[in-house]
Motif scaffolding. Structure first.
Motif, PDB file in Angstrom:
ATOM      1  N   PRO A  56      -6.392  -4.969 -13.039  1.00 57.58           N
ATOM      2  CA  PRO A  56      -7.209  -4.850 -11.833  1.00 57.58           C
ATOM      3  C   PRO A  56      -6.952  -3.597 -11.014  1.00 57.58           C
ATOM      4  N   VAL A  57      -5.767  -3.001 -11.124  1.00 56.33           N
ATOM      5  CA  VAL A  57      -5.519  -1.775 -10.363  1.00 56.33           C
ATOM      6  C   VAL A  57      -6.288  -0.607 -10.973  1.00 56.33           C
ATOM      7  N   SER A  58      -6.086  -0.362 -12.263  1.00 56.80           N
ATOM      8  CA  SER A  58      -6.761   0.783 -12.888  1.00 56.80           C
ATOM      9  C   SER A  58      -8.282   0.613 -12.881  1.00 56.80           C
ATOM     10  N   THR A  59      -8.768  -0.605 -13.108  1.00 58.09           N
ATOM     11  CA  THR A  59     -10.215  -0.811 -13.129  1.00 58.09           C
ATOM     12  C   THR A  59     -10.814  -0.666 -11.736  1.00 58.09           C
ATOM     13  N   THR A  60     -10.134  -1.180 -10.706  1.00 56.01           N
ATOM     14  CA  THR A  60     -10.653  -1.044  -9.346  1.00 56.01           C
ATOM     15  C   THR A  60     -10.650   0.408  -8.894  1.00 56.01           C
ATOM     16  N   ARG A  97     -11.924   3.682  -1.093  1.00 54.99           N
ATOM     17  CA  ARG A  97     -10.671   4.189  -1.670  1.00 54.99           C
ATOM     18  C   ARG A  97      -9.457   3.853  -0.804  1.00 54.99           C
ATOM     19  N   ASN A  98      -9.672   3.672   0.495  1.00 59.28           N
ATOM     20  CA  ASN A  98      -8.556   3.388   1.396  1.00 59.28           C
ATOM     21  C   ASN A  98      -7.928   2.016   1.165  1.00 59.28           C
ATOM     22  N   ILE A  99      -8.668   1.104   0.548  1.00 56.40           N
ATOM     23  CA  ILE A  99      -8.129  -0.243   0.307  1.00 56.40           C
ATOM     24  C   ILE A  99      -8.198  -0.649  -1.165  1.00 56.40           C
ATOM     25  N   ALA A 100      -8.719   0.228  -2.015  1.00 56.59           N
ATOM     26  CA  ALA A 100      -8.929  -0.133  -3.421  1.00 56.59           C
ATOM     27  C   ALA A 100      -7.624  -0.487  -4.133  1.00 56.59           C
ATOM     28  N   LYS A 101      -6.598   0.322  -3.933  1.00 60.64           N
ATOM     29  CA  LYS A 101      -5.335   0.052  -4.617  1.00 60.64           C
ATOM     30  C   LYS A 101      -4.730  -1.258  -4.131  1.00 60.64           C
ATOM     31  N   ALA A 102      -4.802  -1.502  -2.810  1.00 62.11           N
ATOM     32  CA  ALA A 102      -4.279  -2.759  -2.259  1.00 62.11           C
ATOM     33  C   ALA A 102      -5.007  -3.954  -2.847  1.00 62.11           C
ATOM     34  N   ALA A 103      -6.320  -3.818  -3.021  1.00 59.86           N
ATOM     35  CA  ALA A 103      -7.103  -4.906  -3.618  1.00 59.86           C
ATOM     36  C   ALA A 103      -6.660  -5.155  -5.055  1.00 59.86           C
TER      37      ALA A 103
END
Length: 346
Positions: free
Chosen positions: A118-122, A268-274
């Motif tokens: 989910p990290v790389s895909t998001t 992008r500001n919350i994508a990694k957290a998601a």
């Protein structure tokens, strides 16, 4: 193996990752209505409750997101995209897969075995959105596109080889998922999440393709007994794209200081957290399943995984044909999706 974590510390981490400097002083108070199909007890609430709280904090209480769960504001899950587009509500969190063909350019990420984690895909979805998704998102102000950890078989009978799927009625969340199941010899059935418990209990379906994290919300820990992942570096069959979308006019009408708050808690500001949260919430979902002694966990062996991947080839061809009908270069989109995921997998 996923590390154990504290839900309280996880929520704090989500809040910290969505930081913005300063508190606006020139805006009037605004409350945004956020609407979705899942219940508040479902694990995704561990992202959206802190997200809403962070927006209120960053705006000094002048911008609030009021969360409405389980279609509390009316309508069906298949109507959520239109609710945001038409201004019935301000923000929705939903799957485009509930309305097949509505956002076709996001579908490369839902095709079999494209997804990795989910990290790389998001993160890849953020690049893909900027390059390709303008036509699909033109009627909205997109706040976030992301995915879950990936779906596995959750069924009444064990699945260890492709023949075990023959004739089984299995639910999927998107048309790509339905086509995949058909390619495997199963009967693929598209169905919104809230209908799953009734369909399982009444025999309308024999299983589902879902991640662990959502199992407690639809009671698969009680309604099925077998949970099958894949051997190898890619343990899930695929994933589904989620969209957090805002009514375009509502966003454009916000004062600039409140737009800045929302922008700092979007994209992008919350994508990694998601992505990181959707990794971590798999563990509590799996624990709920494991707490029932009747439930068994299986790993489909590599030789059978290879057969499944080979059988999935026609799914891509079918999707390419659908894209050709609307003048979209399907193979190019899939190539880009894979490359972007690979970029963030390193």
């Amino acid at each position: 193996m996923l590390k154990k974590f504290s839900l309280l510390s996880l929520s704090a981490a989500v809040l910290a990752s969505m930081s913005v400097n300063g508190v606006p002083t020139d805006a009037q108070a605004v409350t945004l209505k956020w609407h979705t199909f899942i219940p508040p007890v479902a694990n995704p609430s561990k992202f959206y409750k802190p997200w809403a709280a962070k927006i209120a904090k960053d705006s000094g209480g002048k911008l609030k997101v009021k969360l409405f769960w389980t279609m509390q504001l009316g309508g069906k899950p298949t109507q959520l995209l239109d609710q945001a587009k038409d201004g019935v509500v301000d923000i929705v969190w939903t799957l485009p897969g509930f309305t097949p063909g509505r956002m076709p350019r996001v579908e490369p990420f839902e095709l079999p075995f494209v997804h990795k984690d989910p990290v790389s895909t998001t993160l890849a979805l953020q690049d893909f959105q900027a390059k390709h998704l303008g036509p699909d998102l033109k009627d909205y102000h997109p706040l976030l596109l992301h995915v879950h950890a990936g779906f596995l078989f959750q069924t009444k009978k064990p699945i260890l080889k492709m023949e075990d799927l023959k004739g089984m009625k299995i639910r999927a969340a998107s048309r790509a998922g339905v086509w995949m199941l058909q390619a495997f010899g199963a009967i693929g059935i598209g169905m919104p999440l809230p209908r799953i418990p009734g369909a399982l209990s009444k025999g309308g379906i024999d299983g589902v393709t879902l991640p662990y994290e959502i199992a407690p919300a639809v009671k698969t820990q009680d309604l099925v007994s077998h949970f099958s992942i894949l051997e190898g570096h890619q343990p899930r069959l695929g994933t589904n794209v989620f969209t957090l979308l805002m009514n375009k006019k509502k966003y454009e009408g916000l004062p600039n200081d409140l737009k800045r708050v929302l922008d700092a808690n979007s994209g992008r500001n919350i994508a990694k957290a998601a992505g990181e949260l959707w990794v971590k919430i798999e563990e509590p979902g799996r624990k709920v399943i494991a707490s029932k002694k009747k439930n068994k966990f299986h790993t489909i062996p590599a030789i059978e995984v290879a057969r499944l991947k080979a059988a999935a080839g026609p799914v891509f061809d079918r999707w390419y044909d659908e894209m050709k009908k609307i003048g979209v270069d399907g193979p190019a989109l899939v190539k880009d999706a894979r490359a972007m995921i690979e970029k963030y997998s390193k």
